[in-house]
Design an enzyme around this catalytic site. Sequence first.
Site, PDB file in Angstrom:
ATOM      1  N   ASP A  88      -0.532  13.355 -19.795  1.00 51.56           N
ATOM      2  CA  ASP A  88      -0.898  11.960 -19.501  1.00 51.56           C
ATOM      3  C   ASP A  88      -0.980  11.138 -20.801  1.00 51.56           C
ATOM      4  O   ASP A  88      -0.377  10.057 -20.915  1.00 51.56           O
ATOM      5  CB  ASP A  88      -2.267  11.977 -18.790  1.00 51.56           C
ATOM      6  N   GLY A 121      -3.500  15.641 -22.812  1.00 53.87           N
ATOM      7  CA  GLY A 121      -2.380  16.403 -22.255  1.00 53.87           C
ATOM      8  C   GLY A 121      -1.140  15.560 -22.043  1.00 53.87           C
ATOM      9  O   GLY A 121      -0.832  14.663 -22.828  1.00 53.87           O
ATOM     10  N   ASP A 172       9.282  18.661 -24.271  1.00 59.98           N
ATOM     11  CA  ASP A 172       8.388  17.505 -24.127  1.00 59.98           C
ATOM     12  C   ASP A 172       8.951  16.589 -23.044  1.00 59.98           C
ATOM     13  O   ASP A 172      10.069  16.083 -23.175  1.00 59.98           O
ATOM     14  CB  ASP A 172       8.340  16.774 -25.480  1.00 59.98           C
ATOM     15  N   ILE A 173       8.173  16.366 -22.008  1.00 58.51           N
ATOM     16  CA  ILE A 173       8.676  15.592 -20.866  1.00 58.51           C
ATOM     17  C   ILE A 173       8.984  14.140 -21.244  1.00 58.51           C
ATOM     18  O   ILE A 173       9.856  13.515 -20.638  1.00 58.51           O
ATOM     19  CB  ILE A 173       7.688  15.686 -19.668  1.00 58.51           C
ATOM     20  N   SER A 185      -1.771  20.234 -13.017  1.00 59.72           N
ATOM     21  CA  SER A 185      -3.089  20.899 -12.848  1.00 59.72           C
ATOM     22  C   SER A 185      -3.307  22.149 -13.704  1.00 59.72           C
ATOM     23  O   SER A 185      -4.393  22.722 -13.670  1.00 59.72           O
ATOM     24  CB  SER A 185      -3.377  21.261 -11.371  1.00 59.72           C
ATOM     25  N   THR A 186      -2.306  22.600 -14.463  1.00 61.44           N
ATOM     26  CA  THR A 186      -2.475  23.882 -15.173  1.00 61.44           C
ATOM     27  C   THR A 186      -2.976  23.741 -16.605  1.00 61.44           C
ATOM     28  O   THR A 186      -3.070  24.733 -17.333  1.00 61.44           O
ATOM     29  CB  THR A 186      -1.169  24.707 -15.177  1.00 61.44           C
TER      30      THR A 186
HETATM   31  P1  ADP Z   1      -3.874  18.598 -15.768  1.00 62.68           P
HETATM   32  O1  ADP Z   1      -5.080  17.748 -16.058  1.00 62.68           O
HETATM   33  O2  ADP Z   1      -3.190  18.227 -14.472  1.00 62.68           O
HETATM   34  O3  ADP Z   1      -4.165  20.054 -15.887  1.00 62.68           O
HETATM   35  P2  ADP Z   1      -2.630  18.546 -18.439  1.00 62.68           P
HETATM   36  O4  ADP Z   1      -1.850  17.437 -19.055  1.00 62.68           O
HETATM   37  O5  ADP Z   1      -3.906  18.934 -19.081  1.00 62.68           O
HETATM   38  O6  ADP Z   1      -2.802  18.147 -16.890  1.00 62.68           O
HETATM   39  O7  ADP Z   1      -1.712  19.828 -18.373  1.00 62.68           O
HETATM   40  C1  ADP Z   1      -0.608  19.963 -17.504  1.00 62.68           C
HETATM   41  C2  ADP Z   1       0.507  20.687 -18.213  1.00 62.68           C
HETATM   42  O8  ADP Z   1       1.230  19.749 -19.026  1.00 62.68           O
HETATM   43  C3  ADP Z   1       0.045  21.788 -19.171  1.00 62.68           C
HETATM   44  O9  ADP Z   1       0.866  22.925 -18.967  1.00 62.68           O
HETATM   45  C4  ADP Z   1       0.296  21.186 -20.556  1.00 62.68           C
HETATM   46  O10 ADP Z   1       0.603  22.192 -21.497  1.00 62.68           O
HETATM   47  C5  ADP Z   1       1.520  20.350 -20.271  1.00 62.68           C
HETATM   48  N1  ADP Z   1       1.876  19.304 -21.249  1.00 62.68           N
HETATM   49  C6  ADP Z   1       1.124  18.696 -22.186  1.00 62.68           C
HETATM   50  N2  ADP Z   1       1.853  17.798 -22.882  1.00 62.68           N
HETATM   51  C7  ADP Z   1       3.116  17.827 -22.357  1.00 62.68           C
HETATM   52  C8  ADP Z   1       4.355  17.161 -22.635  1.00 62.68           C
HETATM   53  N3  ADP Z   1       4.444  16.236 -23.587  1.00 62.68           N
HETATM   54  N4  ADP Z   1       5.445  17.477 -21.884  1.00 62.68           N
HETATM   55  C9  ADP Z   1       5.369  18.400 -20.899  1.00 62.68           C
HETATM   56  N5  ADP Z   1       4.245  19.055 -20.584  1.00 62.68           N
HETATM   57  C10 ADP Z   1       3.132  18.789 -21.309  1.00 62.68           C
END
Ligand code: ADP
Length: 181
Positions: A41, A39, A17-18, A124-125
Amino acid sequence: MMKKQINTSMVELIQGDITAQKVDAIVNAANSRLAGGGGVDGAIHRSGGPAIMEECRRLGGCPTGRAVITTGGTLPAPYVIHAVGPVYRNGDSGEPELLKKAYQCCLAIAEERGIKSMAVPSISTGAYGYPIRDAAQIALTTVIDHLKKESTIERVVFVLFSQHDFEVYRSLLEEIPYHSS
Ligand code: ADP
């Protein structure tokens, strides 16, 4: 966890988790209105508190392929760099260039601000639908190409949310050729 040294810097991959990362800045996969969302964000705004959104509102927005920096609010990281990656359509609408520019803009902001360590998600993924393998190749080569030049960034940690995404990044990082001088 995987590490690769590029010149005097480290590129690391972890699954996790970032929002928990203790680094100088974490990167957000934001939308161009900086309006928050789901996501990564959503997770960043939930953990960082309202100070981040207040600054995003003042900034007003950010074009696709660019990034802006705000406070990290109550996150362990003092700064959030909000990068706006492209929505994936067919791969033929400038998506690769825009994704590369989003990462390059994050790196430029980090250099400007003297940020030594940064955590980066797979931009973006998720909701934006970019195929993971293609996006990972761009993410890794853009960061590595940057670190091969003179850089004050010491650590770039890719934080992959799923085991599958981690494995994709890991296999690509193992394959990518690089020169350490
Ligand atoms: P985008 O709209 O740019 O595609 P998303 O947030 O939907 O952004 O997804 C981007 C990546 O972030 C995906 O691989 C998702 O699984 C990942 N993600 C979601 N939550 C977290 C988190 N807490 N920490 C790291 N990565 C995350």
